[in-house]
Design an enzyme around this catalytic site. Structure first.
Site, short mmCIF file in Angstrom:
data_model
loop_
_atom_site.label_atom_id
_atom_site.label_comp_id
_atom_site.label_asym_id
_atom_site.label_seq_id
_atom_site.Cartn_x
_atom_site.Cartn_y
_atom_site.Cartn_z
N HIS A 21 9.81 22.27 98.95
CA HIS A 21 10.45 23.04 97.87
C HIS A 21 9.45 23.52 96.83
CE1 HIS A 21 10.19 19.89 94.77
NE2 HIS A 21 10.62 19.01 95.66
N CYS B 283 8.64 14.48 98.24
CA CYS B 283 8.84 15.83 98.75
C CYS B 283 7.50 16.55 98.93
CB CYS B 283 9.72 16.64 97.80
SG CYS B 283 11.46 16.14 97.82
#
Length: 255
Positions: free
Chosen positions: A181, A199
């Protein structure tokens, strides 16, 4: 039973066929025998692997079917699961049969290296992206292993210890919350050091480019992250199971 995949849909080459079972079968013999899968008309030579599931209420077991290697790109995949009336073990009989006709798209394959902090993506063997990344810090390391794109959201709310963010261009790769992301707040660390909660952080422009490109079922293999291997059940961790182990059937042994 019910299937995850939809007829006529297109998925990435890492996408397993997933069936959800409404009872905990004790024998996979008839299930395996009832399975016919073809790729462009030729037998697929794949196998089922069974595991516990909490995805749908009333469906305690999920079965994943895959070949030994990724599916070929741009292929027609057809399945006939002729299970109705067959045995799932003592006192258990399947109440339906299933069919599926799906396609694979281009072979979009990602590789993320925690040592170089780069994400390299190829499509049908040709490089399309080479992005700097920031991965999980030592206390919250990113999983190693092969993950598969599960879903995409233009904005995903992410909540955790010390953060509550609306995160743009979020591509989910694990159930437990790993995404590829945009992380504009972490720009100074992207490509320099790993500081995330697990992440894969990209610049906003690169995250948007990958978001637009990625398809559900695309595999991404992570190395040198400092974390353990992604568990099989935490999304589509199927490719982290050795083929010999996979063929044994998992929670419902092949017999």
């Amino acid at each position: 039973m019910r299937l995850y995949e939809k007829d006529g849909a297109t998925y990435g080459v890492g996408m397993p066929i997933i069936a959800y079972l409404s009872a905990s079968i004790t024998s996979a013999k008839d299930f395996d025998a009832a399975t016919q899968v073809t790729v462009n008309g030729a037998p697929a030579q794949g196998a089922w692997y069974f595991q516990k599931s909490a995805i749908y209420a009333g469906y305690p077991i999920e079965a994943h079917y895959r070949p030994a290697e990724f599916w070929p790109a741009h292929a027609e995949v057809a399945m006939n699961l002729d299970t109705k009336g067959k045995s799932g073990g003592a006192g258990l009989v399947y109440d339906n049969s299933l069919t599926l006709d799906m396609k694979t798209g281009p072979a979009n394959v990602g590789k993320v290296d925690g040592k170089t902090l780069r994400m390299v993506v190829t499509s049908d063997g040709k490089q399309v992206f080479d992005f700097p990344v920031s991965l999980g810090k030592a206390s919250t390391p990113t999983f190693n292993g092969t993950k598969v794109v599960m879903e995409k959201k233009a904005v995903e709310r992410m909540v955790g210890d010390g953060y509550d963010e609306q995160v743009p261009w979020s591509v989910r790769v694990t159930n437990s919350g790993e995404y590829v992301h945009s992380a504009s707040w972490n720009g100074g660390n992207i490509g320099q050091r790993s500081t995330s909660h697990g992440c894969t952080n990209l610049t906003e422009a690169n995250a948007k480019a990958y978001f637009d490109f990625a398809q559900v079922g695309d595999p991404i293999t992570y190395t040198n992250t400092g974390g353990p291997t992604m568990p099989t059940w935490d999304g589509y961790g199927d490719w982290n199971v050795p083929w010999n182990t996979w063929q044994a059937g998992g929670a419902v042994p092949a017999n």
